[in-house]
Design a protein around this motif. Sequence first.
Motif, short mmCIF file in Angstrom:
data_model
loop_
_atom_site.label_atom_id
_atom_site.label_comp_id
_atom_site.label_asym_id
_atom_site.label_seq_id
_atom_site.Cartn_x
_atom_site.Cartn_y
_atom_site.Cartn_z
N GLU A 59 23.50 11.01 76.10
CA GLU A 59 22.35 10.27 76.61
C GLU A 59 21.58 11.11 77.64
O GLU A 59 20.35 11.14 77.64
CB GLU A 59 22.80 8.94 77.23
CG GLU A 59 23.38 7.95 76.24
CD GLU A 59 22.39 7.59 75.15
OE1 GLU A 59 21.46 6.82 75.43
OE2 GLU A 59 22.55 8.08 74.01
N ALA A 60 22.32 11.79 78.50
CA ALA A 60 21.67 12.68 79.45
C ALA A 60 20.91 13.80 78.73
O ALA A 60 19.81 14.19 79.14
CB ALA A 60 22.71 13.27 80.40
N SER A 61 21.49 14.29 77.64
CA SER A 61 20.84 15.35 76.86
C SER A 61 19.54 14.86 76.25
O SER A 61 18.55 15.60 76.19
CB SER A 61 21.78 15.85 75.77
OG SER A 61 22.97 16.39 76.33
N ARG A 62 19.51 13.62 75.77
CA ARG A 62 18.26 13.06 75.22
C ARG A 62 17.15 13.10 76.27
O ARG A 62 16.02 13.50 76.00
CB ARG A 62 18.47 11.62 74.78
CG ARG A 62 19.39 11.40 73.64
CD ARG A 62 19.55 9.90 73.31
NE ARG A 62 20.85 9.67 72.71
CZ ARG A 62 21.13 9.93 71.44
NH1 ARG A 62 20.19 10.41 70.65
NH2 ARG A 62 22.34 9.71 70.97
N ALA A 101 18.64 8.67 85.40
CA ALA A 101 20.03 8.34 85.08
C ALA A 101 20.23 6.85 84.94
O ALA A 101 21.14 6.39 84.21
CB ALA A 101 20.96 8.89 86.16
N GLY A 102 19.38 6.07 85.59
CA GLY A 102 19.47 4.62 85.45
C GLY A 102 19.16 4.13 84.05
O GLY A 102 19.45 2.97 83.72
N ASP A 147 26.80 0.74 77.24
CA ASP A 147 27.15 0.23 75.92
C ASP A 147 26.05 0.38 74.87
O ASP A 147 26.16 -0.19 73.79
CB ASP A 147 27.51 -1.26 76.03
CG ASP A 147 26.38 -2.08 76.64
OD1 ASP A 147 25.36 -1.49 77.06
OD2 ASP A 147 26.52 -3.32 76.70
N ALA A 148 25.01 1.16 75.17
CA ALA A 148 23.92 1.29 74.20
C ALA A 148 23.26 2.66 74.34
O ALA A 148 23.14 3.19 75.45
CB ALA A 148 22.89 0.19 74.40
N SER A 149 22.84 3.20 73.22
CA SER A 149 22.14 4.48 73.22
C SER A 149 20.64 4.28 73.34
O SER A 149 20.08 3.30 72.85
CB SER A 149 22.45 5.24 71.92
OG SER A 149 21.68 6.42 71.84
N LEU A 150 20.00 5.24 73.97
CA LEU A 150 18.54 5.23 74.05
C LEU A 150 17.90 5.49 72.70
O LEU A 150 16.72 5.18 72.51
CB LEU A 150 18.08 6.32 75.04
CG LEU A 150 18.33 6.07 76.53
CD1 LEU A 150 18.18 7.38 77.29
CD2 LEU A 150 17.35 5.03 77.04
N GLY A 151 18.64 6.07 71.78
CA GLY A 151 18.05 6.45 70.49
C GLY A 151 17.22 7.70 70.66
O GLY A 151 17.72 8.81 70.55
N ASN A 188 17.75 14.93 71.56
CA ASN A 188 16.84 13.79 71.50
C ASN A 188 16.60 13.35 70.07
O ASN A 188 15.50 12.93 69.69
CB ASN A 188 15.51 14.05 72.20
CG ASN A 188 14.86 12.75 72.68
OD1 ASN A 188 15.53 11.72 72.77
ND2 ASN A 188 13.57 12.80 72.96
N GLY A 189 17.66 13.46 69.29
CA GLY A 189 17.69 12.97 67.93
C GLY A 189 19.08 12.43 67.67
O GLY A 189 19.66 11.78 68.55
N PRO A 190 19.66 12.69 66.52
CA PRO A 190 21.02 12.24 66.26
C PRO A 190 22.01 12.83 67.27
O PRO A 190 21.79 13.92 67.82
CB PRO A 190 21.31 12.75 64.84
CG PRO A 190 19.97 12.99 64.24
CD PRO A 190 19.06 13.39 65.36
N THR A 191 23.09 12.10 67.51
CA THR A 191 24.19 12.65 68.30
C THR A 191 25.01 13.53 67.37
O THR A 191 25.54 13.07 66.37
CB THR A 191 25.06 11.53 68.88
OG1 THR A 191 24.24 10.73 69.76
CG2 THR A 191 26.22 12.09 69.67
N GLU A 192 25.11 14.80 67.72
CA GLU A 192 25.77 15.78 66.86
C GLU A 192 27.20 16.00 67.34
O GLU A 192 27.44 16.35 68.51
CB GLU A 192 25.00 17.10 66.87
CG GLU A 192 23.58 16.94 66.34
CD GLU A 192 22.76 18.22 66.42
OE1 GLU A 192 21.89 18.42 65.54
OE2 GLU A 192 22.99 19.02 67.35
N LEU A 193 28.16 15.76 66.45
CA LEU A 193 29.57 15.97 66.74
C LEU A 193 30.09 17.08 65.84
O LEU A 193 29.77 17.12 64.65
CB LEU A 193 30.37 14.68 66.50
CG LEU A 193 29.91 13.43 67.27
CD1 LEU A 193 30.75 12.22 66.86
CD2 LEU A 193 29.98 13.66 68.77
#
Length: 585
Positions: free
Chosen positions: A333-336, A369-370, A375-379, A526-531
């Motif tokens: 989320e911080a990376s987005r 940061a707020g 429990d939710a992603s910014l998308g 700022n797109g998909p979360t890459e694992l």
Amino acid sequence: MRIATLVASTIGLTLLAAAPPARAQTADLAPAPEAATGVADAREAVRAERRMVVAANPIAAESGLAILRAGGSAVDAMVTTQLVLNIVEPQSSGIGGGAFLLHWDAARSDLTTLDGRETAPAAATPERFLGPDGAPRPFMEAVVGGLSVGVPGTPALLAEAHARHGRLPWESLFTIPIRLAEDGFPVSERLRALLDGDPALRDDPRARALYYGEDGSPLPVGTMLRNPALAETLRAMAREGVSAFYSGAVAQDIVDTVTGHPTNPGDITLEDLAAYRVVAREPVCVPYRVYEVCGMGPPSSGAIAVGQILGLVEGFDLAAMGPGPDAAHVVSEASRLAFADRNHYVADSDFVSVPVRGLLDAGYLAERAGLIADDASLGQAQPGEPPFRREGRLAPSSDRSTGTSHVSIVDGDGNAVSLTTTIESAFGARLMTAGGFLLNNELTDFSFRPEADGRPVANGVEAGKRPRSSMAPTIVLDAFGRLYVVAGSPGGSRIIGYVAKTLIGILDWGLDPQAAAALPAFLSRNGPTELEEGTAAADWAEALEARGHEVRLVETTSGIHAIVVTPGGLVGGADPRREGLAVGD
């Protein structure tokens, strides 16, 4: 044959055949916990008492260590290491490319940063990569050929760094590379695989003659690869200095190669080469926990984005979370948020106003940061409105660099170098000069579109401009202002995530640099979360999807090389995803 013995035989120094470094046994650094397993890696961290080199190829690392053992400084070792990388890892860096360098002067407690990024030629215009229909050309169509080649900066960077911080004579730093280019080195499995998989390099006659057989197949693993043309180029640079690259026969060769491409010629001139200058820039430093994390400012977005990520997560107890889905959620989320700002505000600060101070302002980061929910992603995050900004051009572009390498060095006096170096894509523009080196395709790091939303793009092509980069060479200072971590990675725009993950591993989770480098990659641009597929991170997908993440399992190409300074000496780690090595004594 051991790599140390190979280098020793090449340069005639038996001291390189010394015993391998001891394994790390420091009490304050730990291996990765079982739940955070990254790529399979039997290596442990390497420990040294006084000096260390970590580089992307064992021959390069051992060559740099030879310079340190001969009394050279960290910069002396960097020069030799970079030149050797040009020979043994031609897909990633070399004198036909550019680089960013951080240097820590231990005696003065002083950090300097040098910008050796490539520049656009004087003839470049914002419409450079548009097709006849006014639409951006396909990426690879733009890459291959002379049009994508920027004026190389690496040779000038080597010379400037040596003039400031070198100890051994300039010409002595070329002895190992020249002999290695003349006598050859055994083709590695990684180099052969990359040669085999590249669709365009064979089309360049000089590259085909050097790297492929008559039937077009890459040279087999173990083949002794010799590059006498590069040896002659290096010999000229050793004898005449860096002017031998930016003028005379070598410069004319670059111009002829770029402008003579049969289907996609470029426009570099002798005047462009003669005008190139390295720029000393202010380091970008941010506080994190009790540390100060420093890196390269614009035209690199690396230090700003890494600094924003760390600033955004500082209010979360990552140490208690440990590696796992909870930490991956917070960091992603911080990376987005960081990438949203990066893509909107950051470009070459010599051409556009970049609000570096505002983007790293503590109040601004606390406000941003707020936006990170438990429990939710910014998308997809939107850029913020940092203080001290000026309204201006937008900065969107894509970063696809894979032809990059990183070197971390600490010398016996405690001086350090963090160098990230590149020719952009693997094998750059797929153009080899008569002088035996490949040219970069760095100009494709510019935005192909000159406008967005009716406004000029900040990272658009302009004459003399340096394209935005994600390279993030990093030096971390401890609470007393002493050198603590030297790190960096290749990997295109994912560099930002790789470096942030590794720093969190070391600073929050107490991992040794080998374990931190091997940690599974997790990031969002700022797109998909890459694992990272095939690692423990893949098992976090379900928990992240439950929080609204769009998850994508990806193969990563990080090449983290890190050194940590401890009371007991130096501890080094080389990313197991590549063929790098940490060596020291």
